[in-house]
Write a protein that holds these residues in place. Structure first.
Motif, PDB file in Angstrom:
ATOM      1  N   ARG A 218      26.171  75.607  28.513  1.00 22.75           N
ATOM      2  CA  ARG A 218      27.190  76.959  28.742  1.00 22.75           C
ATOM      3  C   ARG A 218      26.833  77.898  27.530  1.00 22.75           C
ATOM      4  NH1 ARG A 218      29.254  80.907  31.187  1.00 22.75           N
ATOM      5  NH2 ARG A 218      31.297  81.522  30.088  1.00 22.75           N
ATOM      6  N   ILE A 219      26.569  77.210  26.235  1.00 20.69           N
ATOM      7  CA  ILE A 219      26.417  78.183  25.099  1.00 20.69           C
ATOM      8  C   ILE A 219      25.045  79.098  25.310  1.00 20.69           C
ATOM      9  CG2 ILE A 219      25.784  78.051  22.704  1.00 20.69           C
ATOM     10  CD1 ILE A 219      27.767  75.783  22.268  1.00 20.69           C
ATOM     11  N   LYS A 220      24.049  78.286  26.115  1.00 25.21           N
ATOM     12  CA  LYS A 220      22.764  78.794  26.269  1.00 25.21           C
ATOM     13  C   LYS A 220      23.132  80.111  27.374  1.00 25.21           C
ATOM     14  CE  LYS A 220      17.826  78.261  27.232  1.00 25.21           C
ATOM     15  NZ  LYS A 220      17.010  77.446  27.523  1.00 25.21           N
ATOM     16  N   GLU A 221      23.894  79.779  28.258  1.00 27.63           N
ATOM     17  CA  GLU A 221      24.236  80.753  29.174  1.00 27.63           C
ATOM     18  C   GLU A 221      24.837  82.019  28.733  1.00 27.63           C
ATOM     19  OE1 GLU A 221      26.912  78.667  31.904  1.00 27.63           O
ATOM     20  OE2 GLU A 221      25.009  77.964  33.030  1.00 27.63           O
ATOM     21  N   LEU A 222      25.988  81.761  27.676  1.00 23.63           N
ATOM     22  CA  LEU A 222      26.571  82.854  27.002  1.00 23.63           C
ATOM     23  C   LEU A 222      25.505  83.561  25.805  1.00 23.63           C
ATOM     24  CD1 LEU A 222      29.557  80.979  26.010  1.00 23.63           C
ATOM     25  CD2 LEU A 222      29.367  82.650  27.680  1.00 23.63           C
ATOM     26  N   ALA A 223      24.517  82.849  25.476  1.00 23.00           N
ATOM     27  CA  ALA A 223      23.729  83.576  24.521  1.00 23.00           C
ATOM     28  C   ALA A 223      22.812  84.519  25.231  1.00 23.00           C
ATOM     29  CB  ALA A 223      22.954  82.596  23.744  1.00 23.00           C
ATOM     30  N   LEU A 224      22.330  84.042  26.463  1.00 26.24           N
ATOM     31  CA  LEU A 224      21.506  84.757  27.268  1.00 26.24           C
ATOM     32  C   LEU A 224      22.091  85.893  27.751  1.00 26.24           C
ATOM     33  CD1 LEU A 224      19.525  82.143  29.469  1.00 26.24           C
ATOM     34  CD2 LEU A 224      18.542  83.679  27.922  1.00 26.24           C
ATOM     35  N   GLN A 225      23.429  85.972  27.933  1.00 26.73           N
ATOM     36  CA  GLN A 225      24.274  86.916  28.485  1.00 26.73           C
ATOM     37  C   GLN A 225      24.201  88.227  27.201  1.00 26.73           C
ATOM     38  OE1 GLN A 225      27.943  86.171  29.885  1.00 26.73           O
ATOM     39  NE2 GLN A 225      27.193  84.662  31.375  1.00 26.73           N
ATOM     40  N   ALA A 226      24.398  87.389  25.991  1.00 21.49           N
ATOM     41  CA  ALA A 226      24.568  88.355  25.144  1.00 21.49           C
ATOM     42  C   ALA A 226      23.414  89.171  24.469  1.00 21.49           C
ATOM     43  CB  ALA A 226      25.212  87.422  23.515  1.00 21.49           C
ATOM     44  N   SER A 227      22.234  88.709  24.917  1.00 24.60           N
ATOM     45  CA  SER A 227      20.990  89.210  24.399  1.00 24.60           C
ATOM     46  C   SER A 227      20.517  90.345  25.406  1.00 24.60           C
ATOM     47  CB  SER A 227      19.798  88.157  24.688  1.00 24.60           C
ATOM     48  OG  SER A 227      19.788  87.717  25.780  1.00 24.60           O
ATOM     49  N   ILE A 228      21.454  90.886  26.449  1.00 27.04           N
ATOM     50  CA  ILE A 228      20.999  91.656  27.562  1.00 27.04           C
ATOM     51  C   ILE A 228      21.498  93.135  26.483  1.00 27.04           C
ATOM     52  CG2 ILE A 228      21.490  92.671  29.428  1.00 27.04           C
ATOM     53  CD1 ILE A 228      22.268  90.160  30.749  1.00 27.04           C
ATOM     54  N   ASP A 229      20.730  94.080  26.506  1.00 22.81           N
ATOM     55  CA  ASP A 229      20.681  95.227  25.851  1.00 22.81           C
ATOM     56  C   ASP A 229      21.966  96.221  26.271  1.00 22.81           C
ATOM     57  OD1 ASP A 229      18.450  94.824  24.346  1.00 22.81           O
ATOM     58  OD2 ASP A 229      17.061  95.851  25.832  1.00 22.81           O
TER      59      ASP A 229
ATOM     60  N   GLY B 294      17.988  81.625  17.915  1.00 18.86           N
ATOM     61  CA  GLY B 294      18.959  80.520  18.279  1.00 18.86           C
ATOM     62  C   GLY B 294      18.973  79.958  19.871  1.00 18.86           C
ATOM     63  N   LEU B 295      18.304  80.973  20.680  1.00 21.64           N
ATOM     64  CA  LEU B 295      18.141  80.469  21.953  1.00 21.64           C
ATOM     65  C   LEU B 295      17.136  79.355  22.114  1.00 21.64           C
ATOM     66  CD1 LEU B 295      18.486  83.590  24.023  1.00 21.64           C
ATOM     67  CD2 LEU B 295      19.668  81.758  24.296  1.00 21.64           C
ATOM     68  N   ASP B 296      16.059  79.532  21.204  1.00 25.89           N
ATOM     69  CA  ASP B 296      14.832  78.696  21.080  1.00 25.89           C
ATOM     70  C   ASP B 296      15.459  76.946  20.306  1.00 25.89           C
ATOM     71  OD1 ASP B 296      13.184  80.433  22.170  1.00 25.89           O
ATOM     72  OD2 ASP B 296      12.462  80.982  20.285  1.00 25.89           O
ATOM     73  N   GLU B 297      16.283  77.385  19.294  1.00 25.42           N
ATOM     74  CA  GLU B 297      16.623  76.115  18.753  1.00 25.42           C
ATOM     75  C   GLU B 297      17.659  75.467  19.670  1.00 25.42           C
ATOM     76  OE1 GLU B 297      16.286  77.623  14.373  1.00 25.42           O
ATOM     77  OE2 GLU B 297      18.275  77.813  15.263  1.00 25.42           O
ATOM     78  N   LEU B 298      18.411  76.087  20.736  1.00 22.60           N
ATOM     79  CA  LEU B 298      19.325  75.346  21.599  1.00 22.60           C
ATOM     80  C   LEU B 298      18.561  74.458  22.336  1.00 22.60           C
ATOM     81  CD1 LEU B 298      21.796  78.127  22.864  1.00 22.60           C
ATOM     82  CD2 LEU B 298      22.401  76.014  21.221  1.00 22.60           C
ATOM     83  N   ASP B 299      17.368  74.567  22.942  1.00 24.33           N
ATOM     84  CA  ASP B 299      16.373  73.734  23.401  1.00 24.33           C
ATOM     85  C   ASP B 299      16.134  72.437  22.607  1.00 24.33           C
ATOM     86  OD1 ASP B 299      16.546  75.272  25.739  1.00 24.33           O
ATOM     87  OD2 ASP B 299      14.530  76.333  24.935  1.00 24.33           O
ATOM     88  N   LYS B 300      15.905  72.565  21.400  1.00 24.21           N
ATOM     89  CA  LYS B 300      15.707  71.573  20.619  1.00 24.21           C
ATOM     90  C   LYS B 300      16.873  70.495  20.341  1.00 24.21           C
ATOM     91  CE  LYS B 300      12.071  74.160  18.073  1.00 24.21           C
ATOM     92  NZ  LYS B 300      11.655  74.662  16.883  1.00 24.21           N
TER      93      LYS B 300
END
Length: 231
Positions: free
Chosen positions: A89-100, A218-224
């Motif tokens: 869920r955090i990754k989903e939110l971070a992806l949303q936040a990265s949209i211009d 941060g998105l890359d680190e979430l996968d780790k």
């Protein structure tokens, strides 16, 4: 927590149950067959019965230990599964936040939700079993393994892998240190090692500040972080 841990635990418990059944059956046959009336009648059979009783007592003790270990392992695996879901869920939110097209208010709302999820993760990292013992502190079961220091949750437990006697020559792992589950990562840009909750805090900060470079980091680190749940 890997699935194989539960499989090996269930297999050990099944083997123990089978052994208990066979020991009990043999003991009943000796007792009810009236082959032995007094020790002087057949000392060898009396000795065999005593050995069987001793073996059965040991198996009872192992069974009790395994039952308690099973409850503890279930608590760990449930916590890991729920934590993994939260990271998704955090990754989903971070992806949303990265949209211009996201505006400042949207990103602040996303950061606020991530903050709440961080608290949920901290609660899961400090999971206890039915006896109130912390399951991710290594051998330190009476103290919360993760506590907030300078605004960031960090690991306070030890590095012990706790094992329980599951047979005369068998042990089963019943605890892992929280640092090997809620594990951190090494930053690609600096080589710095950062903790699990530091990664989440830095990601939240980058979202609030519309820092796209660190959002991507941060998105890359979430996968780790997610990979620590499958070790």
């Amino acid at each position: 927590m890997t699935i194989s841990t539960s499989y090996l635990f269930d297999r050990a418990l099944g083997q123990m149950t089978d052994l208990q059944t066979r020991i009990s059956k043999a003991q009943d046959q000796l007792a009810t067959g009236k082959l032995v009336v007094s020790p002087s009648d057949d000392p060898e059979k009396i000795s065999a019965m005593q050995r069987l009783k001793s073996a059965l007592n040991r198996q009872d003790s192992y069974a009790n230990t395994l039952q308690a270990a099973g409850v503890r392992l279930n608590a760990q695996e449930n916590a890991v599964r729920n934590s993994s879901t939260i990271l998704v869920r955090i990754k989903e939110l971070a992806l949303q936040a990265s949209i211009d097209t996201m505006n400042t208010e949207d990103r602040i709302n996303i950061a606020s939700e991530i903050e709440g999820l961080q608290k949920d993760l901290l609660s899961l990292a400090n999971t206890t079993d039915v006896n109130g013992n912390f399951v991710f502190g290594g051998s330190r079961v009476s103290t919360a393994p993760f506590s907030v220091v300078a605004g960031i949750a960090s690991y306070q437990g030890d590095q012990a892998d706790v094992q329980a006697e599951a047979g005369d020559q068998r042990k089963v792992q019943i605890s892992r240190p929280g640092s090997s589950v809620f594990t951190g990562t090494v930053r690609a840009d600096s080589g710095e090692r950062v903790g699990f909750f530091q990664v989440l805090e830095d990601l939240k900060t980058s979202i609030s500040g519309a820092d796209h470079t660190n959002m991507q980091r941060g998105l890359d680190e979430l996968d780790k972080l997610q990979s620590g749940f499958s070790q």
